[in-house]
Every structure is written in structure tokens, then in C-alpha cells.
Design a protein around this motif. Structure first.
Motif: not given
Length: 220
Positions: A198-210
């Protein structure tokens, strides 16, 4: 209680750190606690610690346990993150605040009718099969524009895209792809990233992490 609160604080801190590195605001990332298969006893400590967004895989399972839990915490927001059968569209629209797995024409048609009938419009994400995996749900990348057009014609507002990258490979390219697809279609939301990435996802634009395991702990 303390264990749940500690795990929640740790995940929130990690999200804030990833957002800061990407020059984003942590408040722009919605943390969804994946409560599928967990009973009310496991969920209540997270609610008590302040978590309000929860994710479920199945309509029937969610309906069975969230009636009482929502009575205790009416501000809970429920997200359907698993595959949805078209014949369950009405139940899903009535129960969930967001549906992350819109992925085919028949479901778009069913959700359009269900939303009109209920006068209720959950937040909707189109799931994209970014890894082109036969065993996974999600529309093909090349089929995304057509499905979005069909959703619009059915009276649905699609708010974002969702993806689950292939297992055991570097997820960053798949997160970047979903971000690019969302930009091309003018969609503001990206549902991507789980406990391991999820940290990688946040750095690449995630607005929602599961996030499941990192919040509920490893199963015995």
C-alpha cells in the motif's frame, strides 16, 4: 483494543509517510480495513480505535454482520471489494457506500437499474485487469473506454478505477498503469494497494488502499 489501535496507528503513519514522499496529503488517501471473513468481535476494536471504512467481499456475509455493527457506529462506510454477481446488484446498492468491482456490461446494466430503483448511488469503481490474467475479474484495458461509455449511458457515475496487480511481481508498474488510465479517462479515484504494497500504491496515486492483514493481524 490496544493491539488494534497500535496496528491502525502504524498503518496510518506509513500512509502519511508515503504520501509525504510523493508530495501528497495523507488525508487524500482513504484507508479501507478489509474485514472479509472477520467476525464482529475482531472488527469492533478497530471501530473503537477510530477506523470507519471497511471492505467486504460478499454481499451476504456483509449483510449478516454489519446490521448490528452499523447500529453501534452509524457513520461506518462499507466498500464492496469482491466480485459482484449481477443478480445481487440491488442488495449491493442498498448495503454498500462504494462498489469497487464494476467490470462487465451485464453488471453495469444491473447496477443502473438498481440505482434508479433505489434512488441511491454508491461510489463506483471500474475494476481493470491490469495484468491480463484469465483467472481474475476486471475488464480488459482495451475495453475500459467502452465500459465507461456504457455506464454513462446507463445513468451511472463512475468515480474511479480499481486494480489488483499480479501476485509475486513488482506491483509499481501496474499501479502506474492504473493511474495513467484514470488520468486518460478523467477519473479522480484509484483503488489500489493492499497490506504488502500500500505504501508503493500511495506514492503512485492511490486514493483508496485496501488493507487486511496489517490491521487484523496474521491468521492462526
Amino acid at each position: 483494543m490496544s493491539n488494534a489501535a497500535d496496528r491502525l496507528a502504524k498503518v496510518r503513519t506509513a500512509i502519511a509517510g508515503a504520501a509525504k514522499r510523493a508530495q501528497r496529503h495523507a488525508d487524500d488517501v482513504c484507508l479501507i480495513a478489509v474485514s472479509k471473513t472477520h467476525d464482529a468481535g475482531a472488527i469492533r476494536p478497530l471501530i473503537a480505535a477510530g477506523q470507519r471504512h471497511f471492505g467486504e467481499n460478499r454481499v451476504q456475509e456483509a449483510a449478516a454482520k454489519w446490521l448490528a455493527l452499523r447500529a453501534e457506529a452509524p457513520d461506518i462506510k462499507l466498500h464492496l471489494i469482491g466480485q459482484l454477481q449481477s443478480n445481487k446488484a440491488e442488495d449491493a446498492v442498498a448495503l454498500f457506500d462504494a462498489i469497487h468491482s464494476v467490470d462487465r456490461s451485464s453488471l453495469v446494466q444491473a447496477l443502473g437499474k438498481a440505482c434508479t430503483k433505489a434512488g441511491r448511488h454508491p461510489q463506483l469503481f471500474v475494476q481493470v485487469n491490469v495484468g491480463d490474467e484469465a483467472q481474475k475479474g476486471g475488464c480488459a484495458v482495451e475495453g475500459l473506454p467502452g465500459l465507461l461509455a456504457e455506464a454513462k449511458a446507463s445513468g451511472l457515475t463512475i468515480d474511479g478505477l480499481m486494480a489488483i496487480p499480479p501476485a509475486h511481481v513488482e506491483p509499481a508498474p501496474y499501479f502506474a498503469l492504473l493511474d495513467e488510465l484514470a488520468k486518460r479517462q478523467g477519473l479522480p479515484l484509484r483503488s489500489m494497494g493492499m497490506s504488502g504494497d500500500y505504501e508503493t500504491a500511495v506514492m503512485l496515486g492511490a486514493t483508496h488502499v485496501r488493507v487486511g492483514t496489517a490491521l487484523f493481524g496474521t491468521r492462526a
